[in-house]
Write a protein that holds these residues in place. Structure first.
Motif, mmCIF file in Angstrom:
data_model
loop_
_atom_site.group_PDB
_atom_site.id
_atom_site.type_symbol
_atom_site.label_atom_id
_atom_site.label_comp_id
_atom_site.label_asym_id
_atom_site.label_seq_id
_atom_site.Cartn_x
_atom_site.Cartn_y
_atom_site.Cartn_z
ATOM 1 N N VAL A 125 -5.250 -29.585 -57.901
ATOM 2 C CA VAL A 125 -5.851 -28.744 -56.862
ATOM 3 C C VAL A 125 -5.682 -29.433 -55.513
ATOM 4 O O VAL A 125 -6.054 -30.603 -55.358
ATOM 5 C CB VAL A 125 -7.352 -28.488 -57.146
ATOM 6 C CG1 VAL A 125 -7.955 -27.601 -56.055
ATOM 7 C CG2 VAL A 125 -7.537 -27.855 -58.517
ATOM 8 N N SER A 179 -13.700 -27.381 -60.436
ATOM 9 C CA SER A 179 -12.285 -27.210 -60.780
ATOM 10 C C SER A 179 -12.111 -27.205 -62.292
ATOM 11 O O SER A 179 -11.398 -26.355 -62.840
ATOM 12 C CB SER A 179 -11.450 -28.325 -60.148
ATOM 13 O OG SER A 179 -11.494 -28.256 -58.735
ATOM 14 N N LEU A 231 -11.158 -20.585 -57.922
ATOM 15 C CA LEU A 231 -11.657 -21.819 -57.325
ATOM 16 C C LEU A 231 -12.221 -21.572 -55.928
ATOM 17 O O LEU A 231 -13.263 -22.127 -55.565
ATOM 18 C CB LEU A 231 -10.542 -22.852 -57.263
ATOM 19 C CG LEU A 231 -10.392 -23.779 -58.468
ATOM 20 C CD1 LEU A 231 -9.149 -24.644 -58.314
ATOM 21 C CD2 LEU A 231 -11.621 -24.636 -58.644
ATOM 22 N N ALA A 262 -3.450 -24.349 -56.151
ATOM 23 C CA ALA A 262 -3.934 -24.768 -57.465
ATOM 24 C C ALA A 262 -2.878 -24.375 -58.488
ATOM 25 O O ALA A 262 -2.475 -23.211 -58.544
ATOM 26 C CB ALA A 262 -5.281 -24.118 -57.789
#
Length: 314
Positions: free
Chosen positions: A149, A174, A213, A227
């Motif tokens: 990420v 995450s 996210l 991501a």
């Protein structure tokens, strides 16, 4: 209900200008203090009484100057704590007696209210590499999955006051989002069903992970730049079984393609023979020829069959 805090610019003054002002005031204060001390020494030398200050006169003026100089120094010197430096891609959050009074994003040397507390927040782009997580996919198969990420802070006030530790919050959320994504999609899908899978649509999976996210991290003032899955595999206990399954599927697909190609080649050969009238074949000999051609074309080893095309004379 408590009002949500959002970032806004704080009061600040160019630090070099204020530094010149503060230094000038300190020098003036010291000069007045030295002058007044010299005046008081002259009073003591002449043996004057303290009542002279009450009555008035030049000696009382010297004592008054001393008090003013001391007051000036007491007020000005604490203002030195109002100076601070902001580096590029950094924000400084200012809090005055428990109240948020703004943030400074502009890099440079600044001065603000000396009584505020200052907290630096990094605005640099960061990477988070998640641990390899074991989870069941949409079909119940245990898989191992991980992601990378790329994120950065866009609202320093939310990052400071919304959560205790925004870096730890990003890490936990995450991993939660990765688990949530994995259970919604199968690891792989067959060509017949054409179902979206983790391995089949990597770009769509990356976009879905980024969207989820961002929704989770919005409260912390964090922006998810990218991501993407960095690891995807079956769990060790079923990896060998799934490998054999994939090999069998690949073998079947390869055989199907070979057969389709062979049938097309046989059909093309028969059509060309019929079009150019090179030889007349009855149905029995056509079937025998097709059988022999398919054996030759689909065999894994070199085949040398005897092809019976019939006789030229009846």
């Amino acid at each position: 209900m408590e009002q949500k805090i959002k970032e806004f610019p704080a009061f600040k003054v160019n630090g070099f200008i204020m530094l010149a002002v503060v230094v000038s005031l300190i020098l003036i204060g010291f000069w007045y203090l030295v002058s007044s001390v010299q005046g008081l020494e002259a009073i003591l030398v002449r043996g004057l009484k303290v009542t002279d200050f009450i009555i008035g006169g030049e000696d009382s003026v010297a004592e008054l100057v001393a008090w003013l100089a001391a007051t000036l120094l007491v007020v000005v010197i604490p203002s030195l704590s109002g100076f601070f430096v902001v580096e590029p891609n950094q924000a400084v959050v200012l809090v005055l007696f428990g109240k948020y009074v703004g943030s400074v994003r502009s890099s440079g040397f600044w001065w603000t209210n000396p009584f505020v507390s200052k907290q630096k927040i990094s605005l640099r782009v960061r990477n988070f590499n998640s641990k390899i997580i074991k989870v069941n996919d949409a079909e119940g198969s245990p898989i191992e999955i991980a992601a990378v990420v790329v994120w950065q802070v866009f609202d320093s006030a939310k990052s400071k006051f919304a959560v205790d530790d925004y870096s730890e919050f990003v890490a936990i959320q995450s991993e939660t989002a990765i688990r949530s994504l994995a259970i919604r999609y199968p690891y792989d899908s067959s060509d017949e069903t054409n179902t979206p899978s983790l391995r089949g649509i990597p770009d769509e999976i990356a976009h879905a992970l980024q969207k989820e996210l961002q929704a989770r991290l919005e409260v912390t003032g964090v922006e998810v730049i990218e991501a993407r899955l960095s690891h995807l595999a079956y769990a060790p206990e079923i990896a060998q079984v799934m490998l054999r399954r994939q090999q069998a599927k690949a073998l079947i697909d390869a055989r199907r393609q070979i057969v389709e190609g062979a049938v097309g080649m046989v059909n093309e050969a028969l059509n060309r023979l019929a079009t150019e009238q090179m030889v007349n074949l009855d149905d029995e000999r056509k079937a025998s020829m097709i059988n022999n051609l398919l054996v030759v074309l689909t065999s894994e080893q070199t085949a040398q069959p005897v092809i019976n095309a019939g006789t030229l004379y009846n």
